[in-house]
Design a protein around this motif. Sequence first.
Motif, mmCIF file in Angstrom:
data_model
loop_
_atom_site.group_PDB
_atom_site.id
_atom_site.type_symbol
_atom_site.label_atom_id
_atom_site.label_comp_id
_atom_site.label_asym_id
_atom_site.label_seq_id
_atom_site.Cartn_x
_atom_site.Cartn_y
_atom_site.Cartn_z
ATOM 1 N N CYS A 5 1.768 -7.054 2.431
ATOM 2 C CA CYS A 5 2.385 -7.752 3.569
ATOM 3 C C CYS A 5 3.732 -7.658 3.315
ATOM 4 O O CYS A 5 4.419 -8.199 2.262
ATOM 5 N N LEU A 33 -4.724 -6.564 6.410
ATOM 6 C CA LEU A 33 -3.214 -6.190 7.168
ATOM 7 C C LEU A 33 -3.669 -5.326 8.273
ATOM 8 O O LEU A 33 -4.428 -4.620 8.632
ATOM 9 N N SER A 52 0.136 -9.322 7.172
ATOM 10 C CA SER A 52 -1.271 -9.937 7.290
ATOM 11 C C SER A 52 -1.514 -10.851 8.335
ATOM 12 O O SER A 52 -0.255 -11.061 9.151
#
Length: 79
Positions: A5, A33, A52
């Motif tokens: 992320c 994700l 995320s």
Amino acid sequence: MSKICQITGKKAMVGNNVSHSNRRTKRKFDVNLFTKRFYWVEQDTWINLKISARGLRTINKIGLNAAIEKAKEKGYLNM
């Protein structure tokens, strides 16, 4: 691009699959994700981020500009 992320720095964790007979084999817990397109008002441009679900909540809470600055100072994002 790796599965990390860009806002929170979250990445995959390693754990075990445990069978009924209690045998353990390695497995990977991937991060939730997805690629999202944001309009960055301060720069007057569109950006694509791989974030995320937690990163999206962070952006909703503190704003895109503050989240990007925090990610830059922690080293998660290089722009």
